[in-house]
Design a protein around this motif. Structure first.
Motif, PDB file in Angstrom:
ATOM      1  N   ALA A 125       0.743  -1.097   0.130  1.00  0.00           N
ATOM      2  CA  ALA A 125       0.010  -0.256  -0.021  1.00  0.00           C
ATOM      3  C   ALA A 125       1.045   1.375   0.235  1.00  0.00           C
ATOM      4  CB  ALA A 125      -0.855  -0.715   0.978  1.00  0.00           C
ATOM      5  N   THR A 126       1.895   0.991   0.771  1.00  0.00           N
ATOM      6  CA  THR A 126       2.681   2.350   1.047  1.00  0.00           C
ATOM      7  C   THR A 126       3.451   2.354  -0.624  1.00  0.00           C
ATOM      8  OG1 THR A 126       4.545   0.869   1.535  1.00  0.00           O
ATOM      9  CG2 THR A 126       3.116   1.856   3.500  1.00  0.00           C
ATOM     10  N   LEU A 127       3.731   1.516  -1.623  1.00  0.00           N
ATOM     11  CA  LEU A 127       4.313   1.966  -2.364  1.00  0.00           C
ATOM     12  C   LEU A 127       3.446   1.901  -3.535  1.00  0.00           C
ATOM     13  CD1 LEU A 127       6.552  -1.581  -2.611  1.00  0.00           C
ATOM     14  CD2 LEU A 127       7.263   0.696  -2.218  1.00  0.00           C
ATOM     15  N   SER A 128       2.328   2.127  -3.705  1.00  0.00           N
ATOM     16  CA  SER A 128       1.371   2.241  -4.451  1.00  0.00           C
ATOM     17  C   SER A 128       0.711   3.918  -4.260  1.00  0.00           C
ATOM     18  CB  SER A 128       0.401   1.481  -4.745  1.00  0.00           C
ATOM     19  OG  SER A 128      -0.779   1.288  -3.671  1.00  0.00           O
ATOM     20  N   ALA A 129      -0.282   3.713  -3.662  1.00  0.00           N
ATOM     21  CA  ALA A 129      -0.237   5.143  -2.291  1.00  0.00           C
ATOM     22  C   ALA A 129       0.183   6.545  -3.206  1.00  0.00           C
ATOM     23  CB  ALA A 129      -0.251   5.118  -1.116  1.00  0.00           C
ATOM     24  N   LYS A 130      -0.510   7.256  -3.620  1.00  0.00           N
ATOM     25  CA  LYS A 130       0.530   8.412  -4.248  1.00  0.00           C
ATOM     26  C   LYS A 130       0.032   9.736  -2.111  1.00  0.00           C
ATOM     27  CE  LYS A 130      -0.110   8.119  -8.958  1.00  0.00           C
ATOM     28  NZ  LYS A 130      -0.610   9.173  -9.706  1.00  0.00           N
ATOM     29  N   PRO A 131       0.482  10.201  -2.093  1.00  0.00           N
ATOM     30  CA  PRO A 131       0.300  11.390  -1.075  1.00  0.00           C
ATOM     31  C   PRO A 131      -0.756  12.921  -1.200  1.00  0.00           C
ATOM     32  CG  PRO A 131       2.488  12.061  -2.626  1.00  0.00           C
ATOM     33  CD  PRO A 131       2.169  10.225  -2.728  1.00  0.00           C
TER      34      PRO A 131
END
Length: 296
Positions: A125-131
Motif C-alpha cells: 500500500a505504501t508503494l502504490s499510494a500517492k501522497p
C-alpha cells in the motif's frame, strides 16, 4: 618571674572555665529549644479523610470526525467545506434546542495507508499510494439538560443523533488513521457516547463535609485510645479532588487528540458519576483532663 607565670596561667584557666560554662549554657539553650520545637511539632495528629458522593450527568457528547483528502490541496479544501456543511445542516434540520455542534481545531496533514488489525501497514500500500493532503476536524455533538430524561428517551435520542451523523457523512468512532485493535488492547476508551457532569459544586460540598467528618471520626478514635483529647483543626491538605487527572497514571492519548478538559467528570456509562474527595487533616491534641482531680 615564677609568680608572673603562675598569675598568667591562673588567668588563662579561669578564662577557659568561663568560656566552657558559657558554651554549656548556650548548648543547653539550643537543646531546650529543639526539645520545645519537637514537642510542639508532635502535639497533634494527622489523619486522612475520604468521602464519595454521586452526581447525575447533565450533558451527553458524541464525537464525530469530518475529513477529506486529495492530491491537490485546493480540492481537499473544497471537499472538506462541503462535508462539514452537510453535517451542520443535518443537525440544524433536527430543530432540537438542546443539541449543538461544537468545533475543535482543524488538522492538516498527509493521508497515509490505514493500519491492519495487527498494528502494521501493508508495504504494497505504501508503494502504490500517492501522497494526499488531508483536512480533518473533530466535531462534538452536545446535548444538554439530560438529567431529567429517562434511559429509554436518551437511547432514542442517541440513535437519532448517530444515524443523522452517519447519513450526513460524518465519521463516528476513532479518527482516521487510528487502529482500533491497537488502542482497544491497551485499555483506551473508544466509546461512541460520553456522559459528562459539568455542574457538581453542590455534590462536591457534600463530599468535602463527609471527608472532614470521616477524618474527625478517625482522629477521635486514636485520641481516645491514646488517652488524650482532640483539639481543633490546625491544617488541611487536599490530596485529590474531582475533575483532576489521576496522579502517577500515564495517559495514552490518541494521535492528534486534544488533552482531557479539567473541572468536569466524564463517564462512558449512563449512571451516577462518583465525586471522590480525599483530605489530609491535622488536629491539635491536648492532655486528657483528670476527672478525679479536685476543683478549687
Amino acid at each position: 618571674m615564677r609568680t608572673t607565670r603562675s598569675v598568667v596561667t591562673a588567668a588563662v584557666l579561669i578564662m577557659m572555665i568561663g568560656l566552657g560554662l558559657e558554651a554549656r549554657d548556650v548548648l543547653g539553650q539550643v537543646a531546650q529549644t529543639r526539645r520545645t520545637q519537637t514537642t510542639e511539632n508532635i502535639e497533634g495528629i494527622t489523619v486522612s479523610g475520604k468521602a464519595t458522593a454521586y452526581a447525575r450527568p447533565d450533558l451527553m457528547e458524541i464525537d464525530l470526525q469530518v475529513a477529506s483528502a486529495s492530491e491537490l490541496t485546493a480540492d481537499a479544501i473544497v471537499k472538506y467545506r462541503d462535508a462539514k456543511a452537510r453535517i451542520e445542516e443535518a443537525f440544524e434540520n433536527l430543530k432540537l434546542d438542546q443539541v449543538e455542534v461544537a468545533e475543535l481545531g482543524l488538522l492538516v496533514d498527509q493521508k497515509g495507508p490505514s493500519p491492519n488489525q495487527y498494528g502494521g501497514i501493508d508495504p504494497r500500500a505504501t508503494l502504490s499510494a500517492k501522497p494526499e493532503v488531508q483536512l480533518s476536524r473533530k466535531l462534538v455533538v452536545r446535548c444538554s439538560a439530560i438529567e431529567g430524561r429517562d434511559e429509554e428517551e436518551l437511547l432514542q435520542l442517541v440513535a437519532r443523533l448517530l444515524d443523522v451523523a452517519q447519513d450526513a457523512g460524518g465519521i463516528v468512532g476513532p479518527p482516521p488513521g487510528v487502529n482500533p485493535y491497537q488502542y482497544s488492547s491497551r485499555g483506551i476508551d473508544l466509546s461512541l457516547v460520553r456522559f459528562v457532569v459539568e455542574d457538581f459544586d453542590a455534590v462536591q460540598e457534600q463530599a468535602y463535609e463527609a471527608a472532614i467528618a470521616d477524618a474527625r471520626a478517625r482522629a477521635e478514635r486514636i485520641a481516645r485510645l491514646s488517652e488524650t483529647e482532640l483539639g481543633p483543626i490546625v491544617a488541611i491538605q487536599e490530596l485529590s479532588r474531582p475533575g483532576d487527572p489521576i496522579a502517577n497514571v500515564t495517559r495514552v492519548v490518541l494521535p492528534n487528540e486534544e488533552p482531557p478538559r479539567e473541572g468536569r467528570l466524564e463517564s462512558n456509562r449512563l449512571q451516577d458519576v462518583p465525586v471522590r474527595v480525599e483530605l489530609l487533616v491535622r488536629f491539635q491534641l491536648r492532655p486528657a483532663e483528670d476527672e478525679g482531680a479536685d476543683t478549687p
